[in-house]
Design an enzyme around this catalytic site. Structure first.
Site, short mmCIF file in Angstrom:
data_model
loop_
_atom_site.label_atom_id
_atom_site.label_comp_id
_atom_site.label_asym_id
_atom_site.label_seq_id
_atom_site.Cartn_x
_atom_site.Cartn_y
_atom_site.Cartn_z
N TRP A 97 -22.84 57.46 -20.86
CA TRP A 97 -23.92 56.78 -20.14
C TRP A 97 -24.98 57.80 -19.68
O TRP A 97 -25.79 57.49 -18.81
CB TRP A 97 -23.35 56.04 -18.93
CG TRP A 97 -22.57 54.81 -19.29
CD1 TRP A 97 -23.03 53.52 -19.33
CD2 TRP A 97 -21.19 54.75 -19.66
NE1 TRP A 97 -22.03 52.67 -19.71
CE2 TRP A 97 -20.88 53.39 -19.92
CE3 TRP A 97 -20.19 55.70 -19.81
CZ2 TRP A 97 -19.62 52.95 -20.31
CZ3 TRP A 97 -18.92 55.27 -20.20
CH2 TRP A 97 -18.65 53.92 -20.44
N TYR B 55 3.20 22.84 -22.14
CA TYR B 55 4.49 23.22 -21.56
C TYR B 55 4.56 24.74 -21.33
O TYR B 55 5.36 25.22 -20.53
CB TYR B 55 5.65 22.77 -22.45
CG TYR B 55 5.86 23.60 -23.69
CD1 TYR B 55 6.78 24.63 -23.72
CD2 TYR B 55 5.12 23.37 -24.85
CE1 TYR B 55 6.97 25.40 -24.85
CE2 TYR B 55 5.30 24.13 -25.98
CZ TYR B 55 6.23 25.15 -25.98
OH TYR B 55 6.41 25.91 -27.10
N CYS C 148 -20.37 49.49 -22.78
CA CYS C 148 -19.50 48.32 -22.60
C CYS C 148 -19.55 47.32 -23.74
O CYS C 148 -18.52 46.81 -24.18
CB CYS C 148 -19.79 47.65 -21.26
SG CYS C 148 -21.44 46.94 -21.10
N HIS D 185 -22.25 43.45 -17.54
CA HIS D 185 -21.07 44.15 -18.04
C HIS D 185 -20.40 43.23 -19.06
O HIS D 185 -20.34 42.02 -18.87
CB HIS D 185 -20.10 44.49 -16.90
CG HIS D 185 -18.90 45.24 -17.35
ND1 HIS D 185 -18.95 46.26 -18.27
CD2 HIS D 185 -17.57 45.09 -17.02
CE1 HIS D 185 -17.73 46.72 -18.48
NE2 HIS D 185 -16.88 46.03 -17.74
N ASP E 153 -10.56 44.16 -20.52
CA ASP E 153 -11.73 45.04 -20.43
C ASP E 153 -11.36 46.43 -20.93
O ASP E 153 -10.48 47.08 -20.38
CB ASP E 153 -12.21 45.10 -18.97
CG ASP E 153 -13.60 45.71 -18.83
OD1 ASP E 153 -14.08 46.32 -19.81
OD2 ASP E 153 -14.20 45.59 -17.75
#
Length: 786
Positions: A332, A613, A368, A427, A450
């Site tokens: 980043w 179920y 991301c 995000h 994630d």
């Protein structure tokens, strides 16, 4: 991995001829001279015999499938009187062993195996199948298969150390009749030396790449085919199989979340939502191999690869690189000179291929949406329904407070070193679909996963699977990483001011600013689908506030919310007797008990949902809100009813429902919450024997049934069977009218005496789980003269 070679010598079994001894005995003179026999000229009769009987010692044939053999004693194969070995003729040699000549796995993309297993889109020439479903194969043998004297089984191995007890080494026997949900095979066709097998796998099988060999055995010896990589079998999860944990009942959703190889990923801000197309490419050539390579690089045991919870957690960890040399290195910084800028990628194929080609060197770089795109590719490729999800105004909680905290000094200036929580413009993560048998009922379905490395989970950078139902109700104590996901979508932003003594005081809180417009691609179109309601109740609603305060009570800053001044009201849901019946209104009782000496006002919210179920949420049937006054020391019983018209079109197999009740006490701010699972009882079939039951003599039973529904049952089928009474048979009855009573008579001849059970079931689209049983005492046939 090469197959283990089987020697014709040195085994513990007694050999067919005297010169073959136990493995722990000394070699005989005849055995010591064996190399000389192997060097005899081509015309030598001994060598010709050796070639026929033991091709591994004296190879000659060039078969499509190599076969390793072991000879053992057989009846009627005695030595000559002078101790010399008899030389068998050609016919006798052909009958000695049953060897595999070739295997045809019917791998064609247009063939039944690939199309019926929905794997025809994979650009691979291997056999790719889904667990819990049968497939066919042909085996060509050295002679016709004789089921009375020959034995044959398939041998499958996966992983570096295949173990039967761990499900990674599978021995598949031949059976007379397939029963389903187990490893088994049956001969369904025989053409001279060829047999066609129908093979079943259980819905819990370990996924991965299996090596296949075929082993044969009869009284004369055993033989095993050599492993051929071209015959490796890839086994995947199966969303089309009802017994698989990842089962999804909507074909449109399966087409979208498994078979669609392109999608849309959303980005931007809550007010300016952008979208880009992403190429998932899960069917591209080499991608399946790359996905399994990622699993192998994780170092986890393949024995756990049958559980999708484990698999998605492994992939969540392996798609990022910080602690395990995973697929993508995050960046980043804005400086991407040593790799590829995250914004350049438009799909997952290039990333996965590069990671595989470079033997597990992380690819540079990802953010991301790139992590999430790769996760969707891998999980769809392995057979787990998955979608890419974008959360706008996404909170990053760093201290497990379940709040987004802003710290200010005495002058209301931000304290930078303390302000580590953040809110991202957007995000991107993933939802995957599965049942959650490890959680209370109602928490299956969509699970958040994630792969972006933000915080560690149990020491590893991974997150999930977290049940969306648990997130929605603030049940952050349920695994896995539910608290972190809750904070991302529904935390409050709380401002704290530093006091002179160094402590902090809460001065302000913002609500409705986290978790906006949670988005994913719509099923069957390129439109954006807003799924915020799956993650949280409507902002500002009492249900949403209850969820927030429930969650935060488990956080590190529980005191940020006012604790209840008293907890003197209890809530309980009960039902009378055996419970509600199918076709009738469902009636339950909600009991509120006020143990205080003061009146209490309670705001109650209820929601009833249809459940599989397995605990997977299917649909919400109805929601209600009501205000209740409870007098001092009063126990108030509220009658709660669900009318047939509200649920008749929403029920599924097992007719299971769940009532969720939550509330708040106005005077004390106490929170109340409970969930209650129940099912609608179906009627029994009445079975009445007519006359005496005697072995070998015809008898009859009457089967009666009354339709409990105010609607016609279409295409009703009865299934009747009983050990020692009659073999299983289906009876296509037709339609049964609304509230109509019907009866039918079934005739059969008992074959065994004693107390026998006759089992009958009824099935149709409108009504399932209807069955009945009757004990029938069968007498021996009298041999007394007339």
């Amino acid at each position: 991995m090469p197959a283990e070679r089987r020697s014709a010598r040195g085994r513990s079994a007694v050999g067919r001829f005297p010169s073959v001894t136990f493995g722990f005995e000394e070699d005989t003179e005849a055995e010591k001279e064996e190399p000389k026999e192997n060097n005899v000229k081509k015309g030598n009769a001994c060598k010709e015999w050796l070639r026929k009987v033991c091709p591994c010692c004296c190879p000659k044939h060039d078969d499509a499938i190599d076969t390793e053999v072991t000879l053992v004693d057989g009846p009627g194969k005695e030595d000559g009187g002078n101790g010399e070995k008899p030389v068998p003729g050609d016919k006798e040699v052909d009958e000695v062993l049953l060897k595999v000549k070739s295997i045809d796995l019917l791998k064609s993309k247009s063939g039944a195996n690939r199309t019926e297993h929905h794997t025809h889109l994979y650009q691979s020439d291997n056999l790719i199948i889904r667990r819990g479903q049968s497939f066919e194969m042909w085996i060509t043998l050295s002679r016709p298969f004789n089921p009375s004297s020959d034995e044959l089984h398939l041998d499958l191995k996966t992983g570096p150390l295949a173990v039967v007890a761990k499900g990674t080494h599978v021995i598949i026997p031949l059976v007379a009749k397939l029963e389903g949900d187990r490893w088994e095979a049956a001969v369904v066709k025989q053409e001279d030396k060829k047999i066609k097998l129908l093979v079943n796998s259980p819905a819990t099988a370990v996924i991965g790449r299996y090596q296949l060999t075929v082993e044969t055995n009869n009284q004369n010896g055993s033989a095993s085919s050599t492993h051929d990589p071209a015959n490796d079998i890839y086994i995947l999860f199966n969303p089309w199989c009802q017994d698989d944990i990842v089962y999804m009942d909507s074909e449109d959703e399966r087409q979208e979340y498994i078979l669609n190889d392109t999608g849309r990923i959303y980005y931007g801000t809550k007010d300016q939502i952008g979208a880009r197309t992403w190429n998932y490419g899960q069917f591209n050539d080499r991608i399946l191999a790359a996905c399994l390579f990622v699993m192998e690089k994780s170092g986890t045991s393949p024995s756990g690869w049958g559980d999708p919870i484990n698999v998605v957690r492994i992939i969540s960890a392996m798609v990022n690189s910080p602690d395990d040399q995973g697929v993508l290195e995050g960046n980043w910084s804005g400086d991407y000179s040593n790799g590829t800028s995250p914004t350049v990628w438009s799909g997952s194929v290039e990333i996965l291929e590069e990671y595989h080609k470079k033997n597990g060197t992380p690819v540079k770089y990802g953010q991301c949406w790139v992590f999430a795109g790769v996760v969707t590719t891998v999980l769809r490729c392995l057979g787990i329904p998955t979608r890419t999800v974008t959360n706008f105004s996404s909170a990053h909680d760093t201290d497990v407070s379940l709040t987004t905290d802003v710290y200010l000094d005495e002058n209301l200036e931000p304290i930078e070193n303390l302000n580590v929580d953040s809110i991202w413009n957007f995000h991107v993560w993933n939802d995957c679909w599965m049942a959650r048998k490890d959680l209370p009922p109602g928490h299956g379905g969509w699970q958040a996963v994630d792969a972006t490395p933000q915080e560690t989970s149990q020491g590893t950078y991974c997150c999930g699977p977290a049940s969306l139902a648990a997130v929605r109700y603030g049940q952050v104590y349920l695994k896995r990483d539910t608290a972190f996901v809750f904070a991302e979508v529904n935390s409050d932003k709380i401002y704290w001011q530093k006091n002179a003594d160094g402590t902090f005081t809460q001065i302000y809180s913002e609500k409705k600013i986290v978790g906006i417009s949670i988005s994913t691609k719509a099923v069957g179109s390129n439109e954006r689908s807003d799924i915020t309601h799956l993650y949280k109740h409507p902002e500002g609603s009492n249900e949403e506030r209850i969820a927030v305060e429930t969650a935060c009570s488990f956080g590190s800053k529980a005191k940020a919310y006012s604790s209840p001044t008293a907890q003197d009201v209890s809530l309980e849901v009960t039902l009378d007797g055996e419970g509600p019946k199918m076709g009738k209104d469902a009636e339950l009782m909600i009991t509120l008990k006020n143990s205080s000496s003061q009146q209490r006002s309670v705001s109650l919210h209820s929601q009833v949902s249809v459940m599989y179920y397995t605990g997977v949420h299917k649909a919400t049937v109805r929601t209600d809100t009501t205000d209740i006054e409870v007098l001092p020391n009063e126990e108030k019983i509220l009658e709660w009813a669900l009318e047939y018209k509200d649920y008749k079109d929403k029920l599924i197999d097992q007719a299971a429902l769940m009532l969720t009740v939550s509330g708040r006490v106005t005077e004390t701010q106490q929170i109340l919450a409970t969930q209650f699972s129940f099912r609608l009882r179906t009627p029994d079939l009445i079975i009445k024997p007519l006359g005496k039951a005697v072995v070998g003599e015809k008898m009859s039973v009457e089967i009666s049934f009354t339709n409990p529904l105010p609607q016609v049952l279409k295409a009703v089928v009865f299934h009747v069977e009983g050990l020692g009474l009659l073999t299983a048979r289906m009876i296509n009855y037709g339609d049964i009218g609304s509230h109509a009573s019907v009866s039918l008579t079934e005739r059969f001849i008992p074959t065994l005496s004693g107390t026998r059970k006759l089992l009958v079931s009824l099935d149709c689209k409108q009504l399932t789980q209807v069955h009945g049983v009757s004990d029938i005492t069968v007498e021996e046939k009298s041999n007394a003269p007339l």
